[in-house]
Design a protein around this motif. Structure first.
Motif, PDB file in Angstrom:
ATOM      1  N   THR A  46       0.829  -1.206   0.000  1.00  0.00           N
ATOM      2  CA  THR A  46       0.000   0.000   0.000  1.00  0.00           C
ATOM      3  C   THR A  46       0.863   1.256   0.000  1.00  0.00           C
ATOM      4  O   THR A  46       0.567   2.217  -0.704  1.00  0.00           O
ATOM      5  CB  THR A  46      -0.940  -0.011   1.224  1.00  0.00           C
ATOM      6  OG1 THR A  46      -1.748  -1.187   1.139  1.00  0.00           O
ATOM      7  CG2 THR A  46      -1.829   1.211   1.261  1.00  0.00           C
ATOM      8  N   GLU A  83      -8.567  -0.679  -1.180  1.00  0.00           N
ATOM      9  CA  GLU A  83      -9.137  -1.727  -0.332  1.00  0.00           C
ATOM     10  C   GLU A  83     -10.481  -1.281   0.216  1.00  0.00           C
ATOM     11  O   GLU A  83     -11.443  -2.025   0.219  1.00  0.00           O
ATOM     12  CB  GLU A  83      -8.143  -1.990   0.800  1.00  0.00           C
ATOM     13  CG  GLU A  83      -8.511  -3.171   1.626  1.00  0.00           C
ATOM     14  CD  GLU A  83      -7.443  -3.462   2.661  1.00  0.00           C
ATOM     15  OE1 GLU A  83      -6.325  -2.947   2.521  1.00  0.00           O
ATOM     16  OE2 GLU A  83      -7.750  -4.202   3.602  1.00  0.00           O
ATOM     17  N   ASP A 155      -5.758  -2.194  -4.959  1.00  0.00           N
ATOM     18  CA  ASP A 155      -5.092  -2.600  -3.716  1.00  0.00           C
ATOM     19  C   ASP A 155      -6.012  -3.545  -2.946  1.00  0.00           C
ATOM     20  O   ASP A 155      -7.038  -3.116  -2.436  1.00  0.00           O
ATOM     21  CB  ASP A 155      -4.768  -1.360  -2.868  1.00  0.00           C
ATOM     22  CG  ASP A 155      -3.851  -1.694  -1.686  1.00  0.00           C
ATOM     23  OD1 ASP A 155      -3.361  -2.842  -1.628  1.00  0.00           O
ATOM     24  OD2 ASP A 155      -3.638  -0.819  -0.833  1.00  0.00           O
ATOM     25  N   GLU A 156      -5.645  -4.789  -2.891  1.00  0.00           N
ATOM     26  CA  GLU A 156      -6.411  -5.814  -2.170  1.00  0.00           C
ATOM     27  C   GLU A 156      -7.918  -5.693  -2.430  1.00  0.00           C
ATOM     28  O   GLU A 156      -8.700  -5.558  -1.497  1.00  0.00           O
ATOM     29  CB  GLU A 156      -6.187  -5.680  -0.652  1.00  0.00           C
ATOM     30  CG  GLU A 156      -4.730  -5.548  -0.245  1.00  0.00           C
ATOM     31  CD  GLU A 156      -4.108  -6.856   0.209  1.00  0.00           C
ATOM     32  OE1 GLU A 156      -4.756  -7.913   0.003  1.00  0.00           O
ATOM     33  OE2 GLU A 156      -2.989  -6.832   0.739  1.00  0.00           O
TER      34      GLU A 156
HETATM   35 MG   LIG Z   1      -2.058  -2.853   2.196  1.00  0.00          MG
END
Ligand SMILES: [Mg+2]
Ligand SMILES: Nc1ncnc2c1ncn2[C@@H]1O[C@H](COP(=O)(O)OP(=O)(O)O)[C@@H](O)[C@H]1O
Lengths: 301, 276
Positions: A46, A83, A155-156
């Motif tokens: 991240t 995320e 991101d994820e």
């Molecule tokens: Mg992360």
């Protein structure tokens, strides 16, 4: 730098107090591929994305988007999915997307199509706050696609989703890539990178441990289990074959590592031609998972 | 510019909290002025009993005093806190929803983001000014027996002073919100400073030699709020021989503009330096 370079990163480093979150990391993304940024939680994924998107100031290093520093015009060609989805909870899905279209100077006419793509068209007039996590995440993807980006960063994106949600998102990513959009996917899930990505960079403690094509990583160490009626002869015959890199013994089996691209069938034919009757022949795929774990173990030492 | 305005409008047009707080502000200010008039006249009745001559009832709503009175009530500390808190909510929302980040990732520069909020407070100040002007106009026309050009435009400058005063206050709340970023904490700090800390400091500074004007006069909020001072009722003043504020003092206006520019600079500076 090649003409199709989307992103190049050189030696970025970021410290938070004593922690070095990203350590001298370099990356190069070319157009059209799906890149995975793989690493356990806290490995700096991240933070890396934060730096290349100019949300976090790096302590050292440089990066360029499309061969240039990041401008607000360049941002309009970069779709980002975090995320946790970031929208105005009191606005409806379509109002949120219209707002983003205004920011990106994009036409609001494509919004219905994007909502259909992520399967939210029927719920377009519901407030964002009423959405489930899966729907929020799909809306993020729709939002990232506004204005025809050249690359999409995620991101994820499947964190916290149910299996259906996870598979929806993964399918969407692949579908988006078929439109020619380059993808950069950060994930701590090996299986995800394996299923979705063409390239992978493995991170640990902010350092790059490894990078390459997912396919190569899988192929490097595929071993073939072999047994035959005459095990003593088998070993020397195998070692004579120039396509064989290594022969290992494991219990009563021999493990053969061949050169990449050498078919199992050819190995079988080779053994028959040497008069050996094979009693067992199986391909043991060393999964990326094992690689990943090995890499992490090696690093730990 | 137009684009930034459009973006802000898209953010607030269906935001119920926004419309609720802004309506509450107008309700409070209009009921404040009505209540003040009632209380004032009740006091006058009381005084009249012991007075050798009858004291006239006052109207806060006659031209030209209406311009002065309404702008005064629109900016007393407890009332002005409404639009200020509203601005804090709007900005801190962006940080708590992380939409500030989303906006910037989608192609607003950090500077654009701050500019959009400055446009928001400027337009909000104009909007408040407009509503106040229209209500004053209606109230004034109803309550003034004889409207002359002179009585109408005399004290009209208080509207301009009020605009600067409101803008300074809202830019100050913007400053607090951009620095602190958390809604609850920003509201607490703003309220504490405006309602408790600054008034107390100003009072303490006056104590040693009982000066009416000390350096406290030039504190940002105090200075801004002093642009429009106590409400005025020309009739009563004439009767009792009081002297109250007749004009907006330009020194106050300039200082307020100075503070506004300083806060703007600090906001831009911090947005350029900080992570988002
Ligand atoms: Mg992360
Ligand atoms: N704002 C921050 N302040 C202090 N430490 C941070 C901050 N952000 C991340 N870190 C630390 O940096 C490391 C990398 O974090 P992160 O980039 O979030 O990893 P990942 O996304 O791979 O899980 C972690 O040790 C994390 O605790």
């Amino acid at each position: 730098m090649s003409l199709t370079s989307i992103l190049s990163v050189e030696g970025i480093t970021k410290r938070f107090g004593k922690i070095t979150a990203v350590d001298n990391l370099s990356l190069n993304l070319e157009q059209g591929y799906i890149y995975g940024l793989l690493g356990p939680n806290g490995s700096g994924k991240t933070t890396t994305l934060g730096i290349i998107l100019d949300m976090i100031r790096a302590d050292a290093g440089r990066y360029q988007w499309f061969g240039q520093p990041l401008t607000k015009e360049a941002r309009k060609k970069i779709g980002v999915v975090f995320e946790t989805p970031q929208f105005y909870p009191y606005l409806t899905a379509i109002q949120n997307l219209r707002l983003i279209a205004t920011i990106k100077d994009a036409s609001p006419e494509t919004l219905d199509e994007l909502l259909r793509l992520v399967n939210l068209f029927d719920r377009r007039n519901s407030k964002f706050i009423t959405y489930s996590l899966g729907m929020k995440q799909r809306l993020s993807i729709a939002a990232a696609l506004i204005g025809d980006p050249q690359i999409m960063i995620l991101d994820e994106p499947t964190n916290g989703l149910d299996p259906q949600g996870i598979s929806d998102i993964r399918e969407l990513i692949k579908k988006i890539n078929t439109r020619g959009i380059t993808i950069l996917l950060a994930s701590h899930l090996l299986d995800e990178v394996q299923k979705v990505c063409t390239h992978v960079t493995v991170l640990q403690h902010g350092k790059k441990l490894f990078d390459g094509k997912v396919h190569d990583v899988l192929a490097i160490d595929d071993a073939i289990e072999v047994n035959a009626d005459r095990p003593d002869m088998l070993r020397s015959v195998l070692e004579e074959n120039e396509n064989v890199n290594k022969v290992l013994t494991e219990n009563k089996l021999l493990l053969v590592v061949t050169k990449p691209g050498y078919p199992v069938r050819s190995l079988h034919e080779y053994l028959i031609s040497k008069g050996i009757i094979v009693t067992h022949l199986a391909v043991r795929k060393r999964s990326l998972e094992k690689h990943f774990l090995d890499l992490l173990k090696k690093e730990e030492k | 510019m137009r684009k930034l305005l459009k973006i802000e409008w898209q953010k607030i047009k269906t935001y119920k909290t926004f419309w609720l707080v802004i309506s509450l502000y107008f309700v409070f200010l209009l009921s404040g002025i009505m209540l003040a008039e009632l209380i004032f006249n009740a006091m006058i009745d009381d005084l009249s009993k012991n007075s050798p001559f009858p004291l006239p009832h006052v109207s806060f709503y006659t031209f030209p005093d209406i311009w002065h009175n309404i702008t005064y009530f629109a900016s007393i500390r407890f009332v002005v806190i409404f639009p200020a808190v509203l601005v804090i909510i709007l900005v801190c929302n962006e940080f708590s929803f992380k939409t500030s980040r989303q906006n910037i990732l989608n192609g607003l520069s950090r500077t654009d983001f701050v500019t959009s909020k400055l446009i928001l407070v400027t337009v909000l100040s104009f909007f408040i000014l407009l509503v106040i002007m229209i209500s004053s106009l209606i109230l004034g026309i109803i309550h003034t027996d004889e409207i002359t050009v002179q009585s109408f435009f005399h004290k009209f400058e208080f509207l301009g002073g009020f605009f600067i005063q409101m803008l300074t206050l809202l830019v100050f709340s913007l400053f607090i919100a951009f620095m602190i970023r958390s809604t609850a904490l920003s509201i607490a700090v703003f309220t504490f400073y405006v309602i408790i800390m600054e008034p107390i400091l100003v009072m303490i500074l006056k104590i040693p030699n009982f000066q009416p004007n000390t350096v406290g006069r030039y504190f940002p909020i105090n200075n801004a709020l002093n642009i429009v001072e106590y409400p005025s009722v020309t009739g009563l003043i004439k009767t009792l021989g009081f002297r109250l504020q007749e004009n907006v003092v330009f020194q106050d206006i300039f200082l307020s503009i100075g503070y506004t520019l300083l806060f703007c600079f600090l906001i831009y500076f911090s947005m350029r330096k900080r992570d988002i």
